[in-house]
Design an enzyme around this catalytic site. Structure first.
Site, PDB file in Angstrom:
ATOM      1  N   ALA A   1      23.637 -79.820 -45.651  1.00  0.00           N
ATOM      2  CA  ALA A   1      24.450 -79.110 -46.628  1.00  0.00           C
ATOM      3  C   ALA A   1      25.766 -79.832 -46.915  1.00  0.00           C
ATOM      4  O   ALA A   1      26.083 -80.866 -46.321  1.00  0.00           O
ATOM      5  CB  ALA A   1      24.707 -77.683 -46.154  1.00  0.00           C
ATOM      6  N   HIS A   2      26.550 -79.253 -47.822  1.00  0.00           N
ATOM      7  CA  HIS A   2      27.793 -79.860 -48.290  1.00  0.00           C
ATOM      8  C   HIS A   2      28.832 -79.960 -47.175  1.00  0.00           C
ATOM      9  O   HIS A   2      28.991 -79.064 -46.347  1.00  0.00           O
ATOM     10  CB  HIS A   2      28.370 -79.042 -49.450  1.00  0.00           C
ATOM     11  CG  HIS A   2      28.602 -77.607 -49.113  1.00  0.00           C
ATOM     12  ND1 HIS A   2      27.608 -76.666 -49.150  1.00  0.00           N
ATOM     13  CD2 HIS A   2      29.717 -76.945 -48.726  1.00  0.00           C
ATOM     14  CE1 HIS A   2      28.095 -75.488 -48.806  1.00  0.00           C
ATOM     15  NE2 HIS A   2      29.373 -75.624 -48.536  1.00  0.00           N
ATOM     16  N   GLY A   3      29.503 -81.099 -47.146  1.00  0.00           N
ATOM     17  CA  GLY A   3      30.600 -81.299 -46.216  1.00  0.00           C
ATOM     18  C   GLY A   3      30.194 -81.562 -44.789  1.00  0.00           C
ATOM     19  O   GLY A   3      31.051 -81.563 -43.893  1.00  0.00           O
TER      20      GLY A   3
ATOM     21  N   GLY B   1      26.822 -75.941 -44.000  1.00  0.00           N
ATOM     22  CA  GLY B   1      27.995 -76.642 -44.485  1.00  0.00           C
ATOM     23  C   GLY B   1      29.128 -76.809 -43.493  1.00  0.00           C
ATOM     24  O   GLY B   1      29.352 -75.976 -42.616  1.00  0.00           O
ATOM     25  N   SER B   2      29.844 -77.925 -43.651  1.00  0.00           N
ATOM     26  CA  SER B   2      31.075 -78.225 -42.910  1.00  0.00           C
ATOM     27  C   SER B   2      30.875 -78.325 -41.407  1.00  0.00           C
ATOM     28  O   SER B   2      31.808 -78.114 -40.627  1.00  0.00           O
ATOM     29  CB  SER B   2      32.153 -77.174 -43.216  1.00  0.00           C
ATOM     30  OG  SER B   2      32.423 -77.132 -44.603  1.00  0.00           O
TER      31      SER B   2
END
Length: 355
Positions: free
Chosen positions: A240-242, A259-260
């Site tokens: 996922a993003h980040g 994410g992250s």
């Protein structure tokens, strides 16, 4: 080729007939005359005596020469599995496409192509993109504007590399990989609708990364998504993003990282495992199959289960779980016995004239 010649390429020692002709590499069960097989997993040692192979790769402490059929030569290797991998390369015919740009591709006028690149038909390369030397791009690949791809990369059919993604050297992207797709980010509105959060930040794939078919690497709204050097990603993996993935990480099929999240170096995730967002997984950690990591993990941790706990504790719990039906029955029997004893005890405490 002759076994002796093959052993020299593998930097291994031959015990037995080094002049036997080897045509291919095969498993212990499937091997026949002219085949080279290998033993890397001890559980297959019992099958070694029945192999029909002409030669077998064994480790220094593997079964002695007399434990294999007399017609089978032995190749001694410090690491049989690595020797097997190198032996396969000796028998694989190169299928590299011709150097050049196919007339049915669409290359932006300001795109930069390195020397000896191979661009197949129906490939699209966007404005200001840069493709390194000797890189192979198979048919139906889309490379967005501003993308940078290093030297000696391979992009198989139907790969999509979105705008401004940066890819290092010797990277392999298998069929259907998407790098730089929008992250899953929405802001809920007072009326219940979801406002899309723009995702236009950077994605970096470092050197020597391999990504399996139909995997997806998302881009964040801010910051970056990064895959560290030497990491190997299996089919159908979602990052996922980040997310920051360290070096030499192994991610098996259908695993996912929210994410992250930060993944340290040398982490291993087994199939269908997952990690929630905004946690840290320490270097060298191992996550068992179908496990769900809901908290940060220390370096070197080995966890399994849903939610994931220490692997040894999970094993103990699994034994108890299988015994739950019998334990439930036993508890019910004990409760009944206690109830009967309490009833008798109450009768004993009641004065004779009041009964």
């Amino acid at each position: 080729m002759k076994l002796r010649e093959l052993a020299e390429r593998l930097d291994c020692r031959v015990e037995g007939d080094g002049d036997v002709e080897i045509r291919r590499v095969a498993t212990i069960r499937q091997a026949g005359p002219g085949d080279l097989t290998f033993l890397a997993n001890p559980k297959y040692a019992v099958e070694l005596a029945g192999t029909r192979a002409s030669a077998v790769i064994l480790g220094p402490s593997s079964p002695a020469r007399h434990a294999v059929p007399p017609t089978c030569a032995v190749v001694r290797a410090a690491d049989p599995y690595s020797a097997y991998a190198r032996a396969l390369e000796c028998f694989v015919e190169s299928a590299r496409p011709s150097v050049g740009v196919h007339e049915l591709s669409a290359i932006a006028g300001d795109a930069v192509l390195g020397t000896d690149v191979s661009i197949g038909p129906f490939v699209t390369v966007g404005a200001r993109a840069h493709i390194g030397s000797r890189t192979i791009v198979y048919p139906n690949v889309v490379i967005g504007p501003g993308v940078r791809i290093g030297d000696d990369c391979i992009l198989h059919s139907h790969v999509s590399v979105r705008e401004r993604v940066s890819i290092g050297h010797r990277v392999i992207l298998h069929d259907g990989v998407v790098v730089g797709s929008d992250g899953f980010g929405f802001a809920k509105q007072p009326d219940g609708t979801h406002l899309k959060i723009p995702h236009h930040a950077d994605v970096f794939i470092e050197d020597d990364v391999e990504i399996g078919a139909n995997a997806a690497i998302d881009r964040p709204a801010v910051g970056e998504t990064r895959i560290g050097a030497g990491t190997k990603i299996d089919n159908l993996v979602h990052i996922a993003h980040g997310v920051a993935v360290g070096r030499r990480v192994l991610l098996a099929g259908q695993s996912g990282i929210a994410g992250s999240t930060t993944i340290g170096d040398d982490v291993m995730m087994a199939g269908q495992s997952g990690i929630v967002g905004h946690v840290r997984v320490g270097s060298g950690a191992m996550i068992g199959a179908k496990s769900s990591v809901t908290r940060s993990l220390d370096p070197g941790a080995f966890v399994t289960g849903n939610p994931a706990i220490d692997h040894q504790e999970w094993r103990k719990g699994s034994v108890i779980f299988r015994q739950l039906p019998a334990l439930k029955k036993r508890v019910e029997e004990l409760e009944q016995q206690i109830a009967e004893l309490e009833e008798k005890l109450a009768e004993c405490r009641t004065p004779p004239g009041t009964r």
